[in-house]
Design a protein around this motif. Sequence first.
Motif, PDB file in Angstrom:
ATOM      1  N   TYR A 121       0.832  -1.202   0.000  1.00 13.31           N
ATOM      2  CA  TYR A 121       0.000   0.000   0.000  1.00 13.31           C
ATOM      3  C   TYR A 121       0.866   1.250   0.000  1.00 13.31           C
ATOM      4  N   PRO A 122       0.320   2.405  -0.439  1.00 15.04           N
ATOM      5  CA  PRO A 122       1.090   3.659  -0.460  1.00 15.04           C
ATOM      6  C   PRO A 122       1.557   4.047   0.940  1.00 15.04           C
ATOM      7  N   PRO A 123       2.792   4.553   1.086  1.00 19.03           N
ATOM      8  CA  PRO A 123       3.319   4.922   2.401  1.00 19.03           C
ATOM      9  C   PRO A 123       2.437   5.907   3.164  1.00 19.03           C
ATOM     10  N   ALA A 124       1.774   6.819   2.451  1.00 24.44           N
ATOM     11  CA  ALA A 124       0.955   7.834   3.125  1.00 24.44           C
ATOM     12  C   ALA A 124      -0.230   7.229   3.872  1.00 24.44           C
ATOM     13  N   LYS A 125      -0.617   6.009   3.494  1.00 23.72           N
ATOM     14  CA  LYS A 125      -1.772   5.368   4.137  1.00 23.72           C
ATOM     15  C   LYS A 125      -1.368   4.442   5.268  1.00 23.72           C
ATOM     16  N   PHE A 126      -0.068   4.312   5.524  1.00 22.73           N
ATOM     17  CA  PHE A 126       0.386   3.316   6.497  1.00 22.73           C
ATOM     18  C   PHE A 126      -0.175   3.576   7.892  1.00 22.73           C
ATOM     19  N   ALA A 315       4.590   3.962  11.966  1.00 25.14           N
ATOM     20  CA  ALA A 315       4.668   4.612  10.658  1.00 25.14           C
ATOM     21  C   ALA A 315       5.827   5.605  10.613  1.00 25.14           C
ATOM     22  N   HIS A 316       6.046   6.307  11.708  1.00 20.46           N
ATOM     23  CA  HIS A 316       7.132   7.284  11.794  1.00 20.46           C
ATOM     24  C   HIS A 316       8.481   6.601  11.594  1.00 20.46           C
ATOM     25  N   GLY A 317       8.693   5.491  12.305  1.00 17.86           N
ATOM     26  CA  GLY A 317       9.946   4.767  12.170  1.00 17.86           C
ATOM     27  C   GLY A 317      10.088   4.102  10.815  1.00 17.86           C
ATOM     28  N   ARG A 318       9.003   3.538  10.297  1.00 14.72           N
ATOM     29  CA  ARG A 318       9.027   2.842   9.017  1.00 14.72           C
ATOM     30  C   ARG A 318       9.410   3.775   7.868  1.00 14.72           C
ATOM     31  N   ALA A 319       9.028   5.054   7.970  1.00 12.50           N
ATOM     32  CA  ALA A 319       9.300   6.004   6.891  1.00 12.50           C
ATOM     33  C   ALA A 319      10.796   6.224   6.666  1.00 12.50           C
ATOM     34  N   PHE A 320      11.620   5.936   7.671  1.00 12.19           N
ATOM     35  CA  PHE A 320      13.064   6.133   7.531  1.00 12.19           C
ATOM     36  C   PHE A 320      13.783   4.854   7.101  1.00 12.19           C
ATOM     37  N   CYS A 321      13.045   3.743   6.926  1.00  4.56           N
ATOM     38  CA  CYS A 321      13.668   2.461   6.598  1.00  4.56           C
ATOM     39  C   CYS A 321      13.747   2.259   5.086  1.00  4.56           C
ATOM     40  N   PRO A 322      14.899   1.794   4.568  1.00  2.00           N
ATOM     41  CA  PRO A 322      14.987   1.468   3.141  1.00  2.00           C
ATOM     42  C   PRO A 322      14.085   0.286   2.815  1.00  2.00           C
ATOM     43  N   VAL A 326      12.332  -3.156   5.370  1.00  2.00           N
ATOM     44  CA  VAL A 326      11.036  -2.793   5.947  1.00  2.00           C
ATOM     45  C   VAL A 326      10.631  -3.755   7.049  1.00  2.00           C
ATOM     46  N   GLY A 327      10.764  -5.063   6.800  1.00  4.69           N
ATOM     47  CA  GLY A 327      10.384  -6.041   7.816  1.00  4.69           C
ATOM     48  C   GLY A 327      11.175  -5.872   9.091  1.00  4.69           C
ATOM     49  N   ARG A 328      12.482  -5.713   8.960  1.00  3.67           N
ATOM     50  CA  ARG A 328      13.320  -5.523  10.137  1.00  3.67           C
ATOM     51  C   ARG A 328      13.034  -4.182  10.803  1.00  3.67           C
ATOM     52  N   GLY A 329      12.690  -3.174  10.006  1.00  2.20           N
ATOM     53  CA  GLY A 329      12.429  -1.844  10.566  1.00  2.20           C
ATOM     54  C   GLY A 329      11.209  -1.800  11.451  1.00  2.20           C
ATOM     55  N   VAL A 330      10.083  -2.316  10.946  1.00  2.00           N
ATOM     56  CA  VAL A 330       8.860  -2.250  11.749  1.00  2.00           C
ATOM     57  C   VAL A 330       8.966  -3.146  12.974  1.00  2.00           C
ATOM     58  N   THR A 331       9.674  -4.280  12.859  1.00  3.36           N
ATOM     59  CA  THR A 331       9.811  -5.148  14.023  1.00  3.36           C
ATOM     60  C   THR A 331      10.791  -4.580  15.043  1.00  3.36           C
ATOM     61  N   LEU A 381      10.266  13.922  26.239  1.00  4.89           N
ATOM     62  CA  LEU A 381      11.211  15.039  26.117  1.00  4.89           C
ATOM     63  C   LEU A 381      12.373  14.681  25.182  1.00  4.89           C
ATOM     64  N   ILE A 382      12.842  13.430  25.245  1.00  4.26           N
ATOM     65  CA  ILE A 382      13.889  12.992  24.315  1.00  4.26           C
ATOM     66  C   ILE A 382      13.373  13.051  22.879  1.00  4.26           C
ATOM     67  N   PHE A 383      12.096  12.709  22.705  1.00  6.95           N
ATOM     68  CA  PHE A 383      11.510  12.683  21.374  1.00  6.95           C
ATOM     69  C   PHE A 383      11.445  14.067  20.736  1.00  6.95           C
ATOM     70  N   LEU A 384      11.572  15.111  21.516  1.00  7.21           N
ATOM     71  CA  LEU A 384      11.601  16.454  20.960  1.00  7.21           C
ATOM     72  C   LEU A 384      12.764  16.639  19.980  1.00  7.21           C
ATOM     73  N   PHE A 385      13.804  15.799  20.116  1.00  5.69           N
ATOM     74  CA  PHE A 385      14.955  15.905  19.226  1.00  5.69           C
ATOM     75  C   PHE A 385      14.769  15.072  17.957  1.00  5.69           C
ATOM     76  N   ALA A 386      13.630  14.368  17.826  1.00  2.54           N
ATOM     77  CA  ALA A 386      13.385  13.528  16.656  1.00  2.54           C
ATOM     78  C   ALA A 386      13.122  14.369  15.416  1.00  2.54           C
ATOM     79  N   ARG A 387      13.370  13.766  14.259  1.00  2.00           N
ATOM     80  CA  ARG A 387      13.087  14.416  12.989  1.00  2.00           C
ATOM     81  C   ARG A 387      11.669  14.114  12.574  1.00  2.00           C
ATOM     82  N   ASP A 388      10.988  15.086  12.021  1.00  3.80           N
ATOM     83  CA  ASP A 388       9.605  14.888  11.585  1.00  3.80           C
ATOM     84  C   ASP A 388       9.596  14.268  10.190  1.00  3.80           C
ATOM     85  N   ASN A 389       8.485  13.628   9.832  1.00  3.42           N
ATOM     86  CA  ASN A 389       8.309  13.175   8.466  1.00  3.42           C
ATOM     87  C   ASN A 389       6.834  12.968   8.197  1.00  3.42           C
TER      88      ASN A 389
END
Length: 391
Positions: A121-126, A315-322, A326-331, A381-389
């Motif tokens: 499915y399209p990434p935007a719908k994840f 979905a946030h983490g998956r968006a940065f995975c090549p 993908v399987g290893r990223g979401v898990t 508070l740590i998550f404040l340093f995360a990158r948005d996507n």
Amino acid sequence: MQTGLIMLCLAYLLSQFFRAFLAVLATFLERDLGAGADDLAFASGLWFLSFALMQLPLGWLLDRSGPRRTASALLLLGGGGGAALFALATTPAHVSVAMFLIGIGCAPCLMASYYIFAREYPPAKFATLGSLMLGVGSLGNLIASYPVALAAETIGWRASLWSVSALSVLVALGIFFKVRDPAPSDSEEKGTVLDLLKMPVMWAILALMFVMYAPTGAVRGLWIGPYLSDVFGLAPSQIGTASLIMGISMIVGTLAFGPLDRIFGTRKWVIFAGNFGSALTMLALAFFIGTNATLSIAIMATAGFLGGTYAVMIAHGRAFCPPHLVGRGVTLVNLAGIGGVGLMQFVSGRIHESMQGTATVTAPYTTIFAFFGLALLAGSLIFLFARDNVD
């Protein structure tokens, strides 16, 4: 594929049931097996720990063998077999072993569907699809509330577990025959989870993920039962009703947060707002610990609603995975979330055990809920340093 996703949704419903039913059976297990709250905290922690430990090999299995064989085999052996062992339990140790096996069986239930979403499915719908699967599957959380209390009082907790064991076997067979594996990736690139851990962008995500599920997973999964029983003297049926209320709020929160990343054009701030609010409600629960049962249930329900960002975080983490990881990223992201609850359950069990016999019955629960709230506050508070996507 639609029928296969329905089977995976049923499997995740069972996963939600297994992580939450101990809270309602606490009174019966203490009566029949001598299992106290600290024993059940240990057993619950083992469920989350085995679930988490399976995430790393699970990512490899999903990328290599596909979701059909992976999910069906683990649910059949771990879910069906573990529930059968639980039904035969005669000591708290048997419950712990059974929960460890069940955790292994439940490990692929959600990730198999997320793997299909990421590949088909399209990434935007994840985030929206993931939240829908999470919300519908969370009906198992509701079944693990008042219906379980009613079943345990009517046919007994052992017969109830035998029924769930049989259902697990049937769902596993349904997955094997109805799920269709996505087409293999065209990418010839190779990699491991270590490649993901080398990405700095992942660390702020993993830090929050490690603590974000504890206020809902640990409280709804166990502590709501002993807390309401010890402090307010609620009966199992009343605890079941309270668990039902919190479970409903968790489902509503999951469905509500799912599409917000596309509505507001940000994932980072949607995730931060929900988890920061959940942290504050847990601290409020610690502060108003013995005021009255209605207020406590309302606060726990609020925490459950605000904690509904799990799928958005995946979905946030998956968006940065090549694509080839993908399987290893979401898990990996899921490992942090589930593993965090498991470790925090062990800690909360030791807190409860060490504070038995204190001057007030509320003291152990004040400390446990404050621990959950402060940990989530630090992660937010740590998550404040995360990158948005946003896809």
